[in-house]
Each structure stands twice: as C-alpha cells, then as structure tokens.
Scaffold this active site. Structure first.
Site, PDB file in Angstrom:
ATOM      1  N   HIS A   1       0.839  -1.202   0.000  1.00 55.13           N
ATOM      2  CA  HIS A   1       0.000   0.000   0.000  1.00 55.13           C
ATOM      3  C   HIS A   1       0.865   1.239   0.000  1.00 55.13           C
ATOM      4  O   HIS A   1       2.011   1.203   0.459  1.00 55.13           O
ATOM      5  CB  HIS A   1      -0.959   0.016   1.201  1.00 55.13           C
ATOM      6  CG  HIS A   1      -0.294  -0.171   2.516  1.00 55.13           C
ATOM      7  ND1 HIS A   1       0.101  -1.412   2.992  1.00 55.13           N
ATOM      8  CD2 HIS A   1       0.089   0.713   3.458  1.00 55.13           C
ATOM      9  CE1 HIS A   1       0.670  -1.270   4.170  1.00 55.13           C
ATOM     10  NE2 HIS A   1       0.695   0.026   4.474  1.00 55.13           N
TER      11      HIS A   1
ATOM     12  N   HIS B   1       0.816   5.169   1.290  1.00 56.66           N
ATOM     13  CA  HIS B   1       0.166   6.196   2.102  1.00 56.66           C
ATOM     14  C   HIS B   1       0.237   7.538   1.375  1.00 56.66           C
ATOM     15  O   HIS B   1       1.327   7.952   0.943  1.00 56.66           O
ATOM     16  CB  HIS B   1       0.910   6.397   3.431  1.00 56.66           C
ATOM     17  CG  HIS B   1       0.875   5.242   4.361  1.00 56.66           C
ATOM     18  ND1 HIS B   1      -0.033   5.144   5.389  1.00 56.66           N
ATOM     19  CD2 HIS B   1       1.641   4.124   4.433  1.00 56.66           C
ATOM     20  CE1 HIS B   1       0.196   4.022   6.069  1.00 56.66           C
ATOM     21  NE2 HIS B   1       1.201   3.383   5.511  1.00 56.66           N
TER      22      HIS B   1
HETATM   23  P1  5GP Z   1       1.604   0.367   7.475  1.00 52.02           P
HETATM   24  O1  5GP Z   1       2.044   0.617   8.894  1.00 52.02           O
HETATM   25  O2  5GP Z   1       1.497  -1.113   7.174  1.00 52.02           O
HETATM   26  O3  5GP Z   1       2.436   1.097   6.448  1.00 52.02           O
HETATM   27  O4  5GP Z   1       0.167   1.011   7.357  1.00 52.02           O
HETATM   28  C1  5GP Z   1      -1.007   0.356   7.643  1.00 52.02           C
HETATM   29  C2  5GP Z   1      -2.081   1.407   7.723  1.00 52.02           C
HETATM   30  O5  5GP Z   1      -3.331   0.777   7.573  1.00 52.02           O
HETATM   31  C3  5GP Z   1      -2.136   2.170   9.049  1.00 52.02           C
HETATM   32  O6  5GP Z   1      -1.996   3.559   8.802  1.00 52.02           O
HETATM   33  C4  5GP Z   1      -3.496   1.817   9.616  1.00 52.02           C
HETATM   34  O7  5GP Z   1      -4.120   2.919  10.262  1.00 52.02           O
HETATM   35  C5  5GP Z   1      -4.273   1.393   8.387  1.00 52.02           C
HETATM   36  N1  5GP Z   1      -5.302   0.385   8.646  1.00 52.02           N
HETATM   37  C6  5GP Z   1      -5.118  -0.806   9.301  1.00 52.02           C
HETATM   38  N2  5GP Z   1      -6.273  -1.501   9.339  1.00 52.02           N
HETATM   39  C7  5GP Z   1      -7.191  -0.743   8.673  1.00 52.02           C
HETATM   40  C8  5GP Z   1      -8.575  -0.940   8.378  1.00 52.02           C
HETATM   41  O8  5GP Z   1      -9.185  -1.946   8.745  1.00 52.02           O
HETATM   42  N3  5GP Z   1      -9.194   0.039   7.667  1.00 52.02           N
HETATM   43  C9  5GP Z   1      -8.534   1.165   7.238  1.00 52.02           C
HETATM   44  N4  5GP Z   1      -9.249   2.072   6.544  1.00 52.02           N
HETATM   45  N5  5GP Z   1      -7.228   1.374   7.516  1.00 52.02           N
HETATM   46  C10 5GP Z   1      -6.568   0.441   8.222  1.00 52.02           C
END
Ligand code: 5GP
Ligand code: ZN
Length: 135
Positions: free
Chosen positions: A100, A102
């Site tokens: 993903h 951001h």
């Molecule tokens: P990472 O730390 O893997 O780069 O980012 C994961 C992101 O996914 C985090 O910013 C977290 O808030 C978001 N996230 C995790 N679970 C969910 C969810 O169930 N729904 C949404 N909309 N965002 C999520």
C-alpha cells in the site's frame, strides 16, 4: 485474494470502508487512523505483500495514480503539501502485509512528524559505502 488479509477484503468490497477512488487495479480508501485529515491508502486489488512482490507494471500505475490523487486532492482538501510513504518490512514500520501507498496531506501546524533524525557520516565513510553498494 488472501483469506487472512484485511486489505484484500477492503479492496475487494468484502468489508465496507470509505472508498475515495476505484478502478480495475486499485481501491483507494481513507486510513482508519489518519496521520492528518484526508490520509488515504492506495491498495492494489491483487495481493502483493510489499514492494519486492508487486510487479513493475502495476507499480508504475500506482505511481501515476498517486500523482493524480495528490494533484486533485491538494486543492480539494486545502492541503499545503503531501507526504507519500510506503513501508516495507516490520522494522520499517509495515503493519499490514499487503502493498500500500500512504498519501498524507500536510497542513500548516498539523503537528505531525514524518521524518528521521539526520545522521552525520564522514566524507570517507559515505564514499566507502557508495563504492560498496553502487549498482
Ligand atoms: P503500514 O504501517 O502497514 O504502512 O500502514 C497500515 C495502515 O493501515 C495504518 O496507517 C493503519 O491505520 C491502516 N489500517 C489498518 N487496518 C485498517 C482498516 O481496517 N481500515 C482502514 N481504513 N485502515 C486500516
Ligand atoms: Zn491482501
């Protein structure tokens, strides 16, 4: 779709979420725990764990899509800038192992810290490192 992957389920409409853009390859949703107002996530519909796995062609499309969304939402949100963040690996802060991107709008005095502590390597150290890792 990977059975135990939350982002597969969100991108594939198995679970409801706040979708702000969709096409054949991607679903773009609002982050549930936003760094700032409008923090969004570009999710490929196919499951790839991270940057190492996602095919180049799809990655190029994701980069173009990031540009389109940032371009259009900067004005719509009244943002002053954007951070684009993409974490790979637990030690790098990745918590969901479905690739993903951001998209984090930035606002004057938004109080967020997205960055790092600058190091101070010597010239020789930097040169030796460049010599070691040059591709
Ligand atoms: P990472 O730390 O893997 O780069 O980012 C994961 C992101 O996914 C985090 O910013 C977290 O808030 C978001 N996230 C995790 N679970 C969910 C969810 O169930 N729904 C949404 N909309 N965002 C999520
Ligand atoms: Zn997935």
């Amino acid at each position: 779709m990977k059975d135990d992957c939350i982002f597969c389920k969100l991108a594939g409409h198995v679970f409801e979420t706040n979708i702000i853009y969709e096409d054949d390859d991607f679903t773009v949703i609002l982050d549930a725990n936003p760094a700032t107002r409008g923090h969004a996530l570009i999710l490929p519909k196919e499951h790839y764990a991270d940057l190492y796995e996602i095919p180049d062609e799809l990655l190029k499309k994701a980069a173009s899509l990031a540009k389109k969304i940032v371009s259009e939402l900067t004005e719509k949100l009244g943002a002053d800038g954007y951070n684009i963040v993409q974490n790979n690996g637990e030690k790098a802060g990745q918590t969901v192992f479905h690739f993903h991107i951001h998209l984090i709008p930035r606002y004057e005095n938004d109080g967020q810290l997205i960055g790092w502590k600058p190091g101070k390597p010597g010239d020789d150290e930097l040169k030796a490192l460049a010599d070691k890792i040059r591709l």
